[in-house]
Structures are given as structure tokens and as C-alpha cells.
Motif scaffolding. Sequence first.
Motif, PDB file in Angstrom:
ATOM      1  N   GLY A  50       0.899  -1.225   0.150  1.00 59.51           N
ATOM      2  CA  GLY A  50       0.028  -0.177  -0.090  1.00 59.51           C
ATOM      3  C   GLY A  50       0.994   1.326  -0.010  1.00 59.51           C
ATOM      4  O   GLY A  50       2.034   1.126   0.470  1.00 59.51           O
ATOM      5  N   ASP A  51       0.201   2.341  -0.364  1.00 56.80           N
ATOM      6  CA  ASP A  51       1.090   3.729  -0.522  1.00 56.80           C
ATOM      7  C   ASP A  51       0.683   4.152   1.115  1.00 56.80           C
ATOM      8  O   ASP A  51       1.680   5.291   1.163  1.00 56.80           O
ATOM      9  CB  ASP A  51       0.325   4.839  -1.584  1.00 56.80           C
ATOM     10  CG  ASP A  51      -1.077   4.984  -1.266  1.00 56.80           C
ATOM     11  OD1 ASP A  51      -1.533   4.351  -0.393  1.00 56.80           O
ATOM     12  OD2 ASP A  51      -1.430   5.789  -1.919  1.00 56.80           O
ATOM     13  N   SER A  52       0.130   3.311   1.932  1.00 58.55           N
ATOM     14  CA  SER A  52       0.238   3.874   3.380  1.00 58.55           C
ATOM     15  C   SER A  52       1.816   3.704   3.673  1.00 58.55           C
ATOM     16  O   SER A  52       2.071   3.824   5.147  1.00 58.55           O
ATOM     17  CB  SER A  52      -0.532   2.623   3.941  1.00 58.55           C
ATOM     18  OG  SER A  52      -0.430   1.422   3.749  1.00 58.55           O
ATOM     19  N   ALA A  53       2.675   2.847   3.053  1.00 61.45           N
ATOM     20  CA  ALA A  53       4.118   3.051   3.283  1.00 61.45           C
ATOM     21  C   ALA A  53       4.608   4.336   3.391  1.00 61.45           C
ATOM     22  O   ALA A  53       5.437   4.527   4.329  1.00 61.45           O
ATOM     23  CB  ALA A  53       4.895   2.349   2.202  1.00 61.45           C
ATOM     24  N   VAL A 119      -2.136  -4.028 -10.049  1.00 63.74           N
ATOM     25  CA  VAL A 119      -1.953  -2.656  -9.291  1.00 63.74           C
ATOM     26  C   VAL A 119      -3.351  -2.252  -8.790  1.00 63.74           C
ATOM     27  O   VAL A 119      -4.339  -2.821  -9.067  1.00 63.74           O
ATOM     28  CB  VAL A 119      -1.673  -1.853 -10.445  1.00 63.74           C
ATOM     29  CG1 VAL A 119      -0.162  -2.038 -10.893  1.00 63.74           C
ATOM     30  CG2 VAL A 119      -2.574  -1.726 -11.576  1.00 63.74           C
ATOM     31  N   LYS A 120      -3.273  -1.330  -7.945  1.00 62.23           N
ATOM     32  CA  LYS A 120      -4.355  -0.761  -7.159  1.00 62.23           C
ATOM     33  C   LYS A 120      -4.296   0.679  -7.408  1.00 62.23           C
ATOM     34  O   LYS A 120      -3.209   1.230  -7.292  1.00 62.23           O
ATOM     35  CB  LYS A 120      -4.556  -1.094  -5.759  1.00 62.23           C
ATOM     36  CG  LYS A 120      -5.680  -0.262  -5.173  1.00 62.23           C
ATOM     37  CD  LYS A 120      -6.018  -0.974  -3.887  1.00 62.23           C
ATOM     38  CE  LYS A 120      -5.372  -0.325  -2.556  1.00 62.23           C
ATOM     39  NZ  LYS A 120      -5.450   1.256  -2.650  1.00 62.23           N
ATOM     40  N   LEU A 121      -5.687   1.305  -7.706  1.00 61.15           N
ATOM     41  CA  LEU A 121      -5.637   2.823  -7.963  1.00 61.15           C
ATOM     42  C   LEU A 121      -6.860   3.364  -7.371  1.00 61.15           C
ATOM     43  O   LEU A 121      -8.008   2.551  -7.188  1.00 61.15           O
ATOM     44  CB  LEU A 121      -5.194   3.469  -9.373  1.00 61.15           C
ATOM     45  CG  LEU A 121      -6.159   2.695 -10.398  1.00 61.15           C
ATOM     46  CD1 LEU A 121      -7.618   3.647 -10.582  1.00 61.15           C
ATOM     47  CD2 LEU A 121      -5.338   3.093 -11.809  1.00 61.15           C
TER      48      LEU A 121
HETATM   49  O1  KIV Z   1      -2.398   1.963   1.149  1.00 68.01           O
HETATM   50  C1  KIV Z   1      -3.081   1.275   2.058  1.00 68.01           C
HETATM   51  O2  KIV Z   1      -2.643   0.755   2.882  1.00 68.01           O
HETATM   52  C2  KIV Z   1      -4.431   0.965   1.335  1.00 68.01           C
HETATM   53  C3  KIV Z   1      -5.309   0.115   2.330  1.00 68.01           C
HETATM   54  C4  KIV Z   1      -5.675   1.177   3.460  1.00 68.01           C
HETATM   55  C5  KIV Z   1      -6.500  -0.441   1.597  1.00 68.01           C
HETATM   56  O3  KIV Z   1      -5.058   1.447   0.460  1.00 68.01           O
END
Ligand code: KIV
Length: 271
Positions: A50-53, A119-121
Motif C-alpha cells: 500500500g501507499d500507506s508505506a 495494481v490498485k488505484l
Molecule cells: O495503502 C493502503 O494501505 C491502502 C489500504 C488502507 C486499503 O490503500
Amino acid sequence: MKNENFYPKVTTNTLLEMKNNGEKISMLTAYDFTFAKIIDDANIDVILVGDSASNVIAGNETTLPITLDEMIYHAKSVVKGVNRALVVVDLPFGSYQSDPKKALRSAIRIMKESGAHAVKLEGGQEVIQSIERIIKAGIPVMGHLGLTPQSIYKFGTYSVRAKEEKEAKQLLSDAKALEDAGCFATVLEKIPSKLAKKVTKLSSVPLIGIGAGNQVDGQVLVLHDLLGLTHEFNPRFLRRYLDLNKTVKNAVSNYINDVKNLDFPNENEMY
Ligand code: KIV
């Protein structure tokens, strides 16, 4: 609990099969090899780089500063630790919003350089052309609706989204648009559980919730929150399964004492 099947390797088709069988999908974030290996060994279904990184690893206030190169670095490390889970990587802010060609280039870099599976967006109809372009190139895309942290400065707060009818309607039509564009799954973040239930019933692809109640097809949490490594973040939806913050602090205090008191290393710990 439903009769669980064991899937030796999780693919996008597995997730669809799980939805159709009524089996819940488990998803967690990971940003490095060590944690990815631990959670993959524990049989997590989906690992999200996740971009939560940007928050939990880099210490930024928002997800906006993290770069495509940084996401690829995290994704590469995660992929090396994974045998079973489906690995999905967030396209970071600025890497897909401006035009579909740029979105495709960013997605290709992630797939080619990290070895991830999808990928996720974030976003609905406004990013459909980018989603279609990426899927056309053979790259699976996961959507993300509701609270989309890359738009935090538009929302102003991290509070629950789509409480009002207008936004709820928009979310329903965005979920349909993502499904029609070919997204294999979508994350629903911080929306009323009643709405999440309705969208999930209408959707033929899996919907994975975070703060979206228990009538969705699966759940996702940030690993560092679940483990209690982070303490500052306390939303109602978060269940902490450990207090690793305290455990790590205690271990480090003990180590410091042992070093100061010449207790470490002892005779058995020397050559
Ligand atoms: O970046 C992330 O951790 C997320 C999750 C909260 C779904 O997108």
C-alpha cells in the motif's frame, strides 16, 4: 464460518471463486520481505503493497509524497517473500491521474520491475480511461472507493464518506463503472456498512472493506496497525491483535540495561 477451501496459489480468479462460494477474503499490507514472508506463511490471501508505506514506513503525514520508484522498491522486497498470496501494488499519487498513457507506463514499471501480480488505484469514473488502458495491456486492476487518502486535501478530513445520498449514489455508480471497466476487485474504505452491503450485493466482483462493515466479501487492514506497532491512529474499525509497540520497547529497554550492566554478551555469547 463457511467451509474453507485451501487455494495453494491465490489469483484474481481465486478471489472471484471465493466471492461466489461465500468465502471471505483476507488482505493485509506489507512493505518488506520479512513481514511479507510471515503473513504469506500464515496464508493471507492478498498482500497489498500500500501507499500507506508513505505513513508507516517513511513517516509522512499523508500518502501523497511516496514516489513510483519507492513503491517499486517496497514491492520488489515483498514479492521475494511471497509464495501463495496475490500481491497488489498501489499506484502512487501522480503516477496515473494525468493521462491513461502515463498510467499504463507506471503500471508496466510496477509489474516489470517488481514481479507483482496486480495494481490498485484510487477513484471512480474520473480514472476509468486509465483503468481500461492498463487492463487492455493485460494488467489486473483493483479499484478503491469511499475514503481515498490520495484525495485528502479535497475531502479535508479522514471521516466516513458517502453518508449523504448524493455521494452514496455516486459511489454505487462508480463501483459499477469499475466493474464494467474490468477491475477484478475493489476496496471500499470507511463508508456506512449499510451502503457497503448494498454495493456488495450488486457487484459481481469481490469488494474488500476497511471500515465498511462485515457484509462485504473480505477485509483489509494495515499490518502495522493490526500489530499495534502504530499507536497514534485509532479509528473505530481498527482491531489491534497485538501491542508490538510496547513489546518492542520492552525488549529494547532490556537490551540497553544488559549492555550497560555488562550482562550482554555473556560467556556463551562470545567466541
Ligand atoms: O495503502 C493502503 O494501505 C491502502 C489500504 C488502507 C486499503 O490503500
